[in-house]
Scaffold this active site. Sequence first.
Site, short mmCIF file in Angstrom:
data_model
loop_
_atom_site.label_atom_id
_atom_site.label_comp_id
_atom_site.label_asym_id
_atom_site.label_seq_id
_atom_site.Cartn_x
_atom_site.Cartn_y
_atom_site.Cartn_z
N ILE A 140 -10.08 16.98 11.00
CA ILE A 140 -11.09 17.35 9.99
C ILE A 140 -12.10 16.22 9.89
CG2 ILE A 140 -11.50 17.94 7.57
CD1 ILE A 140 -8.58 18.84 7.39
N THR A 141 -13.37 16.51 10.17
CA THR A 141 -14.38 15.46 10.00
C THR A 141 -14.74 15.39 8.52
OG1 THR A 141 -16.30 16.90 10.40
CG2 THR A 141 -15.27 15.88 12.33
N GLY A 142 -14.90 14.15 8.04
CA GLY A 142 -15.24 13.98 6.64
C GLY A 142 -14.09 14.41 5.74
N GLY A 145 -14.26 15.42 -1.19
CA GLY A 145 -14.82 16.76 -1.29
C GLY A 145 -14.00 17.85 -0.60
N TYR A 154 -32.21 20.63 5.65
CA TYR A 154 -30.82 21.01 5.40
C TYR A 154 -30.58 22.47 5.84
CZ TYR A 154 -26.37 21.73 3.00
OH TYR A 154 -25.04 22.01 2.72
#
Length: 291
Positions: free
Chosen positions: A14-16, A20, A170
């Site tokens: 899992i990146t990040g 969160g 974004y």
Amino acid sequence: MTVTPPMTGKIVLITGGTGGIGRAAAIGLASMGARVGITGRDRARAERAAAAIASQSGNPAVNVFVADMSSQTEVRRLAGEVLSAYPRLDVLLNNVGGFSAHRHVTADGLEHTFALNHLAPFLLTSLLLVRLMASAPARVVTVSSGAQGMGKIDFDDLMGERKYSGQRAYSQSKLANVMFTYELARRLEGTGVTATVLHPGLTSTAFSAEDPARAMAPVVVVLRPFMRSPELGADTAVYLSSSPEAEGVTGRYFANRKAKKSHKSSYDTATTARLWQVSADLVGLPGDTRH
Ligand SMILES: NC(=O)c1ccc[n+]([C@@H]2O[C@H](COP(=O)([O-])OP(=O)(O)OC[C@H]3O[C@@H](n4cnc5c(N)ncnc54)[C@H](OP(=O)(O)O)[C@@H]3O)[C@@H](O)[C@H]2O)c1
């Protein structure tokens, strides 16, 4: 009778995963028995997050990888470390993403939002595909946003050099996540590796807090009471990463565990193929090879 958790024996990156949605997804998937690798930029912060994920999930099999994913050199090093550490990879959850009200460039000289939100998962996925394919059935799950619906891929100004707004950059990057997924799914047909993409819902996290302009801060204050918990924000990502129901499902956009329509332009295969080739050029990979 002891029941074996459903993700036992699976390895998930899992990146990040330090905060969160990524961290909540890590807790969810580790609770199901998966070995989970999380990434973050700061080792101490990532180690603290890993300890919390292990304790909250009751699963000590949590690993830390450190990389600033806005840098292609670091993404390449990360991929190398993951390939050395993990003999198999069942799920890649591309979750890292950010928002910048003002334009700035990465170490590679690329616009930061496009580089971090789109080129980083594009490059990481490409470099890990060999291991995902060898581990098939395997899944690539990418966290986009409902903002993809407002996106436009501006091939004449991808890096926002002529015109920049945080929202525009974004939305473009999140539409790029969707197009990347659809094109990846086509390229992976018959390999047993699936690609899905999702909107997590408006979720109470540290998202956009790093933006020096703090442009989203007033919006966040107003919306905070209506936001989801990180656990609920991670629910569709966990579902697509683990559920037997999602096995074999590919090339689809999800929200609240349901397949939804994405931006009209994402279904245009000439556009998704063009974005793939442009992205491959920007990260220095051959784009035209089918997997
Ligand atoms: N929150 C929402 O309402 C919402 C809505 C729609 C879509 N999304 C999407 O959901 C995903 C996760 O967002 P979130 O709300 O969970 O955000 P968050 O709370 O800001 O978490 C971001 C994660 O990404 C990591 N990260 C940030 N910049 C990085 C970089 N340059 N290199 C490596 N890692 C980096 C952070 O790790 P470190 O700080 O430890 O490095 C952290 O673990 C994003 O793709 C976002 O676009 C969020």
